[in-house]
Design a protein around this motif. Structure first.
Motif, PDB file in Angstrom:
ATOM      1  N   PHE A 167       9.043 -11.404  -8.314  1.00 30.16           N
ATOM      2  CA  PHE A 167       7.688 -11.173  -7.825  1.00 30.16           C
ATOM      3  C   PHE A 167       7.162  -9.879  -8.426  1.00 30.16           C
ATOM      4  O   PHE A 167       7.803  -8.833  -8.315  1.00 30.16           O
ATOM      5  N   THR A 168       6.027  -9.972  -9.105  1.00 26.35           N
ATOM      6  CA  THR A 168       5.450  -8.786  -9.742  1.00 26.35           C
ATOM      7  C   THR A 168       4.182  -8.352  -9.012  1.00 26.35           C
ATOM      8  O   THR A 168       3.286  -9.170  -8.770  1.00 26.35           O
ATOM      9  N   ILE A 169       4.170  -7.065  -8.682  1.00 26.99           N
ATOM     10  CA  ILE A 169       3.003  -6.480  -8.000  1.00 26.99           C
ATOM     11  C   ILE A 169       2.114  -5.831  -9.057  1.00 26.99           C
ATOM     12  O   ILE A 169       2.516  -4.877  -9.715  1.00 26.99           O
ATOM     13  N   HIS A 170       0.911  -6.371  -9.198  1.00 32.48           N
ATOM     14  CA  HIS A 170      -0.036  -5.758 -10.142  1.00 32.48           C
ATOM     15  C   HIS A 170      -0.930  -4.767  -9.428  1.00 32.48           C
ATOM     16  O   HIS A 170      -1.556  -3.928 -10.062  1.00 32.48           O
ATOM     17  N   ASN A 171      -1.051  -4.909  -8.129  1.00 30.00           N
ATOM     18  CA  ASN A 171      -1.836  -3.949  -7.353  1.00 30.00           C
ATOM     19  C   ASN A 171      -1.450  -4.085  -5.881  1.00 30.00           C
ATOM     20  O   ASN A 171      -1.738  -5.091  -5.248  1.00 30.00           O
ATOM     21  N   LEU A 172      -0.811  -3.041  -5.369  1.00 31.15           N
ATOM     22  CA  LEU A 172      -0.279  -3.098  -4.001  1.00 31.15           C
ATOM     23  C   LEU A 172      -1.378  -3.085  -2.937  1.00 31.15           C
ATOM     24  O   LEU A 172      -1.150  -3.466  -1.790  1.00 31.15           O
ATOM     25  N   ALA A 173      -2.564  -2.655  -3.335  1.00 27.45           N
ATOM     26  CA  ALA A 173      -3.637  -2.522  -2.338  1.00 27.45           C
ATOM     27  C   ALA A 173      -4.168  -3.877  -1.887  1.00 27.45           C
ATOM     28  O   ALA A 173      -4.695  -4.004  -0.788  1.00 27.45           O
ATOM     29  N   PHE A 174      -4.064  -4.874  -2.739  1.00 27.36           N
ATOM     30  CA  PHE A 174      -4.556  -6.206  -2.361  1.00 27.36           C
ATOM     31  C   PHE A 174      -3.382  -7.003  -1.824  1.00 27.36           C
ATOM     32  O   PHE A 174      -2.490  -7.402  -2.578  1.00 27.36           O
ATOM     33  N   GLN A 175      -3.374  -7.231  -0.509  1.00 28.55           N
ATOM     34  CA  GLN A 175      -2.159  -7.771   0.107  1.00 28.55           C
ATOM     35  C   GLN A 175      -2.310  -9.188   0.637  1.00 28.55           C
ATOM     36  O   GLN A 175      -1.329  -9.817   0.982  1.00 28.55           O
ATOM     37  N   GLU A 231       4.623   7.361   0.859  1.00 28.30           N
ATOM     38  CA  GLU A 231       3.554   7.027   1.790  1.00 28.30           C
ATOM     39  C   GLU A 231       2.183   7.093   1.096  1.00 28.30           C
ATOM     40  O   GLU A 231       1.305   6.271   1.341  1.00 28.30           O
ATOM     41  N   LYS A 232       2.043   8.071   0.203  1.00 32.11           N
ATOM     42  CA  LYS A 232       0.732   8.271  -0.436  1.00 32.11           C
ATOM     43  C   LYS A 232       0.270   7.033  -1.206  1.00 32.11           C
ATOM     44  O   LYS A 232      -0.897   6.679  -1.200  1.00 32.11           O
ATOM     45  N   PHE A 233       1.197   6.376  -1.897  1.00 31.11           N
ATOM     46  CA  PHE A 233       0.810   5.234  -2.741  1.00 31.11           C
ATOM     47  C   PHE A 233       1.305   3.901  -2.187  1.00 31.11           C
ATOM     48  O   PHE A 233       1.085   2.855  -2.803  1.00 31.11           O
ATOM     49  N   GLY A 234       1.996   3.931  -1.039  1.00 29.87           N
ATOM     50  CA  GLY A 234       2.681   2.727  -0.564  1.00 29.87           C
ATOM     51  C   GLY A 234       1.808   1.708   0.156  1.00 29.87           C
ATOM     52  O   GLY A 234       2.285   0.627   0.500  1.00 29.87           O
ATOM     53  N   CYS A 235       0.549   2.041   0.427  1.00 32.06           N
ATOM     54  CA  CYS A 235      -0.395   1.123   1.088  1.00 32.06           C
ATOM     55  C   CYS A 235       0.221   0.490   2.329  1.00 32.06           C
ATOM     56  O   CYS A 235       0.027  -0.708   2.590  1.00 32.06           O
ATOM     57  N   GLY A 236       0.999   1.247   3.056  1.00 29.59           N
ATOM     58  CA  GLY A 236       1.585   0.752   4.296  1.00 29.59           C
ATOM     59  C   GLY A 236       2.845  -0.078   4.084  1.00 29.59           C
ATOM     60  O   GLY A 236       3.494  -0.473   5.048  1.00 29.59           O
ATOM     61  N   LEU A 237       3.205  -0.357   2.838  1.00 29.30           N
ATOM     62  CA  LEU A 237       4.390  -1.186   2.579  1.00 29.30           C
ATOM     63  C   LEU A 237       5.535  -0.376   1.956  1.00 29.30           C
ATOM     64  O   LEU A 237       6.532  -0.946   1.488  1.00 29.30           O
ATOM     65  N   ASP A 238       5.394   0.963   1.940  1.00 28.08           N
ATOM     66  CA  ASP A 238       6.433   1.777   1.294  1.00 28.08           C
ATOM     67  C   ASP A 238       7.780   1.609   2.003  1.00 28.08           C
ATOM     68  O   ASP A 238       8.829   1.579   1.345  1.00 28.08           O
ATOM     69  N   GLY A 239       7.756   1.463   3.331  1.00 25.81           N
ATOM     70  CA  GLY A 239       9.008   1.275   4.068  1.00 25.81           C
ATOM     71  C   GLY A 239       9.704  -0.001   3.622  1.00 25.81           C
ATOM     72  O   GLY A 239      10.901  -0.019   3.319  1.00 25.81           O
ATOM     73  N   MET A 240       8.933  -1.079   3.547  1.00 24.31           N
ATOM     74  CA  MET A 240       9.471  -2.372   3.114  1.00 24.31           C
ATOM     75  C   MET A 240       9.988  -2.287   1.672  1.00 24.31           C
ATOM     76  O   MET A 240      11.044  -2.835   1.332  1.00 24.31           O
TER      77      MET A 240
END
Ligand code: ADP
Length: 484
Positions: A167-175, A231-240
């Motif tokens: 799975f490739t993330i091209h932009n983490l902000a669009f979830q 946290e700064k760039f993780g868009c709420g998914l950095d923990g995951m």
């Protein structure tokens, strides 16, 4: 014959494209195939799909999909894209629309249904084709359910036992975050509904399903792969993402130098190359004419911006410093569409500074090429940048970028001052730092033409090839297949 890697994507250039994803998916499968790994692509058949010179033919009708209710079916169209089979999933009510994901009122209300349907149809199609893929490589939230489906099918369905998923993330902000009720009929088992699965604060998060269940997760530059763990760039998914850190990789995108080459670009009024750069001057002159700028700007630096007019791309930073830029007597050209507030502001600035600021609000592929060629300096003040392709194109077109020190921008631009410099990097996405970096670029352009020319040549020599990216992807495919 080796088994294929199946790429699943919501955009594939030249058939569909709204940004970098389309470019990447138009190039990567082809490069993969050329490297000896058979590839195929699955994508939606949009109403606005451009068929170009490619023959697209209906090959399967009424393929049962069973989402959201049992009798629903998909039609499959097929094209041969330079030897790579391209499967288009068609169902008018979902994809026959003017835009891909949203119109001017906002996101389409049924985006979850559209892309759950797409993923389910992709599974049905691969099964119908009869040969299990070696790898299913999904991209962004629209196709992120595929790794989850395959994860849960594998134990029960021999067809999928030897298929790995990436799975490739091209932009983490669009979830692709939707109401929990949409989970009920999506076809995943109840155990997927938890904090380590697809649930996100009570919502159904499609991107998270890709992160949770793919055998490997990648993103499109090494720097962004590190940044999204914070946290700064993780868009709420950095923990995951930190939970998946051992299986997270950064593979830099390549640029498609067949489409983006000033030596052969059919959209340019004059072609040019390292051996003969004279055409770049003609491109600048013609761009100034095309956009109605003052002819005297031919002798001053012309600054170009191309991209989505959104906070991510820092268009507000550019808008806020245009008065100062005007004092420096430079020209500014902007091509983009997006947030109506930013669109209105740049059009207003064009009114205020007639002949010195030109903005085209809209999406125009050919103008993007002419702007890359006709500008002297490329502006990319992104707040975050997973990879960024436009700066790679700018480098190849001899237009050194001024860019923020984030993600793929730091991985592709050598900062001035430095012997290898190909552009200008600034640390913080503030108007002050951005302006300062532009001042340095303009100073070099005006005061040291020799140094500027040398930088331009170095920029044009940069090569971000798909061959290298393919080798990295292949190595990860190999690793995850061994683990099956
Ligand atoms: P992102 O994928 O984040 O939008 P990239 O830099 O990776 O940004 O890729 C953007 C691609 O979309 C480039 O090919 C660029 O030329 C193109 N593009 C963006 N906005 C426009 C526009 N308004 N008109 C034409 N092409 C555009």
């Amino acid at each position: 014959m080796a088994q294929s890697v199946f790429f699943a994507t919501s955009e594939v250039y030249p058939f569909s494209k709204s940004g970098g994803l389309g470019d990447v998916m138009g190039a990567l499968p082809l490069a993969m195939q050329q490297s000896g790994q058979p590839a195929a692509v699955i994508s939606p058949f949009y109403g606005r799909v451009s068929t170009g010179n490619y023959q697209i033919r209906l090959t399967i009708s009424d393929l049962p999909v069973g989402y959201p209710w049992a009798p629903i079916t998909a039609d499959i169209y097929e094209a041969d894209y330079h030897g790579v089979p391209l499967y288009f999933i068609a169902r008018g009510e979902y994809f026959d629309r003017r835009f891909y994901y949203n119109d001017h009122k906002g996101d389409y209300f049924d985006n979850a249904e559209r892309f759950i349907f797409f993923c389910r149809a992709a599974i049905a199609l691969m099964e119908r084709l009869g040969e299990p893929p070696a790898v299913v490589h999904a991209h962004d939230w629209q196709t992120a359910l595929l790794p989850a489906y395959i994860h849960f099918l594998r134990p029960f369905h021999p067809f999928w036992r030897q298929t790995a998923t990436m799975f490739t993330i091209h932009n983490l902000a669009f979830q692709g975050r939707f109401s929990s009720r949409l989970f009920d009929s999506c076809g995943l088992p109840p155990e997927a509904w938890n904090m380590d699965g697809v649930e996100y604060y009570g919502d159904f998060n499609l991107l998270k399903s890709g992160i949770a269940y793919a055998d490997a997760v990648t993103t499109v530059s090494p720097s962004y792969a590190r940044e999204i763990l914070t946290e700064k760039f993780g868009c709420g998914l950095d923990g995951m993402l930190r939970k998946r850190e051992l299986h997270l990789y950064g593979v830099l995108n390549g640029a498609d130098y067949v489409v983006w080459d000033p030596a052969s670009d059919p959209f340019l009024p004059a072609n040019y190359s390292l051996d003969n750069i004279a055409g770049k001057r003609i491109c600048k002159k013609k761009l100034i004419e095309e956009l109605g700028l003052l002819p005297r700007l031919e002798k001053r630096p012309l600054l170009g911006f191309i991209g989505r007019l959104r906070g991510q791309k820092g268009i507000d930073l550019l808008n806020s410093i245009i008065p100062e830029l005007m004092e420096m007597d430079v020209g500014v050209v902007v091509l983009g569409e997006g947030n109506p507030v930013h669109e209105a502001r740049i059009l207003e600035l064009m009114e205020n500074y007639q002949g010195r600021v030109a903005a085209v609000v809209g999406y125009t592929e050919d103008l993007a090429h002419r702007m890359q060629a006709g500008s002297d300096i490329f502006l990319m003040p992104s707040r975050y940048e997973p990879c960024g392709l436009t700066q790679m194109y700018a480098l190849r077109y001899g237009t050194p970028p001024v860019a923020t020190a984030v993600g793929g921008l730091r991985d592709t631009i050598e900062p001035w001052p430095g012997e290898q410099a190909t552009g200008f990097i600034f640390g913080d996405s503030s108007p002050k730092d951005f302006l300062q970096a532009i001042k340095e670029a303009v100073f070099l352009w005006t005061e040291s033409p020799e140094a500027w020319r040398a930088m331009t040549y170095r920029a044009m020599r940069q090569a971000f090839t798909w061959t290298k990216s393919c080798a990295e992807y292949s190595e990860i495919y190999r690793k995850i297949r061994l683990r099956l």
